[in-house]
Design a protein around this motif. Structure first.
Motif, PDB file in Angstrom:
ATOM      1  N   ALA A 101       0.801  -1.216   0.000  1.00  0.00           N
ATOM      2  CA  ALA A 101       0.000   0.000   0.000  1.00  0.00           C
ATOM      3  C   ALA A 101       0.835   1.267   0.000  1.00  0.00           C
ATOM      4  O   ALA A 101       0.349   2.336  -0.346  1.00  0.00           O
ATOM      5  CB  ALA A 101      -0.924   0.001   1.214  1.00  0.00           C
ATOM      6  N   SER A 102       2.087   1.190   0.427  1.00  0.00           N
ATOM      7  CA  SER A 102       2.977   2.347   0.556  1.00  0.00           C
ATOM      8  C   SER A 102       2.606   3.253   1.722  1.00  0.00           C
ATOM      9  O   SER A 102       3.443   3.601   2.537  1.00  0.00           O
ATOM     10  CB  SER A 102       3.026   3.173  -0.730  1.00  0.00           C
ATOM     11  N   SER A 103       1.349   3.645   1.830  1.00  0.00           N
ATOM     12  CA  SER A 103       0.983   4.640   2.844  1.00  0.00           C
ATOM     13  C   SER A 103       0.454   4.028   4.131  1.00  0.00           C
ATOM     14  O   SER A 103      -0.159   4.721   4.930  1.00  0.00           O
ATOM     15  CB  SER A 103      -0.044   5.621   2.276  1.00  0.00           C
ATOM     16  N   GLY A 104       0.655   2.742   4.342  1.00  0.00           N
ATOM     17  CA  GLY A 104       0.307   2.173   5.639  1.00  0.00           C
ATOM     18  C   GLY A 104      -0.631   0.986   5.624  1.00  0.00           C
ATOM     19  O   GLY A 104      -0.717   0.237   6.594  1.00  0.00           O
ATOM     20  N   GLY A 105      -1.400   0.799   4.570  1.00  0.00           N
ATOM     21  CA  GLY A 105      -2.273  -0.364   4.476  1.00  0.00           C
ATOM     22  C   GLY A 105      -3.557  -0.274   5.272  1.00  0.00           C
ATOM     23  O   GLY A 105      -4.287  -1.265   5.403  1.00  0.00           O
ATOM     24  N   ILE A 106      -3.884   0.900   5.801  1.00  0.00           N
ATOM     25  CA  ILE A 106      -5.088   1.052   6.619  1.00  0.00           C
ATOM     26  C   ILE A 106      -6.359   0.795   5.799  1.00  0.00           C
ATOM     27  O   ILE A 106      -7.306   0.169   6.277  1.00  0.00           O
ATOM     28  CB  ILE A 106      -5.149   2.457   7.243  1.00  0.00           C
ATOM     29  N   ILE A 107      -6.388   1.259   4.556  1.00  0.00           N
ATOM     30  CA  ILE A 107      -7.585   1.104   3.732  1.00  0.00           C
ATOM     31  C   ILE A 107      -7.899  -0.365   3.505  1.00  0.00           C
ATOM     32  O   ILE A 107      -9.051  -0.800   3.645  1.00  0.00           O
ATOM     33  CB  ILE A 107      -7.422   1.835   2.390  1.00  0.00           C
TER      34      ILE A 107
END
Length: 449
Positions: A101-107
């Motif tokens: 995800a690059s930006s953290g995988g929260i989604i």
């Protein structure tokens, strides 16, 4: 006679497709405008527009009029980042999800959890079709959520999201950029009888800009890849910043998205291709980069505190208690790692100008004074200033000229001329760039103390 042509003639279309679904005469289709490099609506027969009142194609358009005070229930002027319930930074504890995800995988973690727990029946987000084409698709299996693409910076046709809502029953989680989410919300309010499905939850992306397809076309051509041969382009994944990957049937190329002049030959090529020159004009006038209508907003945490973070962390704006409960449950289960954040963190991560839409509001005001058509944005904290010449030049005049030249077939020649100018002036600018970097480091050290 007023219709969505008003939007396309002023180059403000964001390819959401809501107008096509709202048209009572079904005269609108979404078509790729090859000269502009993005999708826009085309009206087959305008005779039916004469008696169409109100013009539903304009009523649902996010580039016509958006009342964020009403749509978002945003009445507190002191909360300039929109209404919020909680603020966090966080990331998935699964390294494979986080890296992809690059930006953290929260989604992806939220999507999987909502499907597992039966909170929703499906997730609506982008899927790769072919070449540069991505379109909204319905994901109903938990593990399929892991296959969703990352951020897509070039223009996509989003009309399929509304097609899904018109044809499928159930409760859905919608993932969208600010303008895409606004268009779906306005369509739901204007055409309530058309929707079979219900958008139960929304995840909004923090959005900077959307580029026309000329950005990747010109970059590909400059590195020796025929744009017509591209089978896929991806922008994120692998680490905190991610890489730009160009794929043909024969080969895949990977390019750093944070190139350095001394080590990366594609530095000038990338910086020019993915500059504001190729931004959609509507993006340069946007005041909603923080997705005011979403239940939760996710973006990259570009904070100094995470500078050494290699896998990526998200900045998270939770706008209601229901979505906060989902995050707290994921944190308790050990699937994500959450830390409290502040409004100051949001501003540091995204910049005050982007978060508050300062430059955009001022440019819109100046254009309006010149009797040019502009979107109407209702905010509880309107900015009353006018842009400086530097902002007006960078965010309006310069892109306007380059768009015109590109659309008239001079784009690639102009692109090469700018590359030459970049190389010529780099060594002149280098001392100033190094001094600015050093000054920023000193200021951060003082804040830390």
């Amino acid at each position: 006679m007023r219709n969505v042509t008003l939007i396309t003639e002023n180059d403000l279309c964001i390819s959401c497709g809501a107008c096509r679904h709202a048209c009572p005469s079904a005269e609108i289709s979404m078509t790729m405008n090859s000269s502009k490099g993005f999708y826009e609506p085309v009206i087959a027969n305008t005779s039916s527009c004469v008696s169409c009142e109100p013009s539903l194609c304009l009523e649902v358009c996010p580039s016509y009029r958006v009342d964020f005070v009403h749509l978002a229930g945003w009445t507190e002027a002191d909360r300039k980042i929109g209404p919020w319930y909680a603020l966090y930074t966080g990331h998935s504890t699964a390294s494979n999800i986080r890296a992809r995800a690059s930006s953290g995988g929260i989604i992806r973690e939220i999507g999987r959890y909502c499907l597992e727990q039966g909170v929703v029946d499906g997730v609506i987000t982008l899927r790769h079709v072919q070449g540069l084409d991505y379109e909204p698709s319905l994901y109903t299996e938990v593990e399929d959520v892991l296959t969703t693409p990352g951020s897509i910076y070039h223009n996509v046709n989003f009309e399929q999201a509304i097609s899904i809502l018109k044809s499928k029953t159930g409760r859905f989680l919608l993932i969208a950029t600010p303008c895409q989410l606004t268009s779906v919300r306005k369509w739901q309010l204007s055409c309530p009888d058309q929707s079979l499905g219900q958008v139960t939850l929304t995840i909004g992306l923090v959005c900077g800009w959307m580029f026309s397809r000329y950005s990747v076309f010109h970059f590909a051509k400059a590195v020796g890849i025929e744009p017509a041969n591209l089978q896929n382009v991806t922008y994120r994944g692998g680490d905190r910043v991610g890489a730009l990957r160009l794929e043909t049937l024969e080969q895949t190329w990977s390019f750093s998205r944070r190139p350095r002049y001394r080590t990366d030959k594609h530095t000038a090529l990338y910086k020019i291709a993915f500059s504001r020159t190729y931004n959609n004009k509507r993006c340069l006038l946007c005041v909603d980069h923080l997705n005011y209508l979403a239940d939760i907003v996710i973006g990259d945490a570009w904070l100094e505190a995470f500078k050494k973070d290699k896998l990526g962390t998200s900045i998270i704006i939770v706008r209601n208690s229901r979505m906060d409960a989902v995050l707290q449950e994921l944190d308790t289960l050990g699937r994500i790692n959450l830390k409290l954040a502040t409004e100051a963190d949001i501003i540091e991560s995204q910049s005050a100008d982007l978060a508050y839409g300062i430059s955009a509001q001022r440019i819109v005001r100046k254009m309006k004074q010149r009797s040019q058509f502009v979107p109407v944005f209702e905010l509880p904290h309107p900015d009353t200033g006018l842009p400086t010449f530097n902002v007006w030049y960078k965010n309006y005049l310069k892109p306007l000229v380059f768009r015109y030249l590109t659309w008239n077939g001079w784009g690639y020649g102009l692109y090469n001329l700018r590359i030459f100018w970049y190389h010529l002036t780099f060594w002149i600018r280098l001392p100033f760039l190094m001094a600015r970097k050093r000054l920023r480091a000193i200021l951060f050290d003082r804040r830390a103390d």
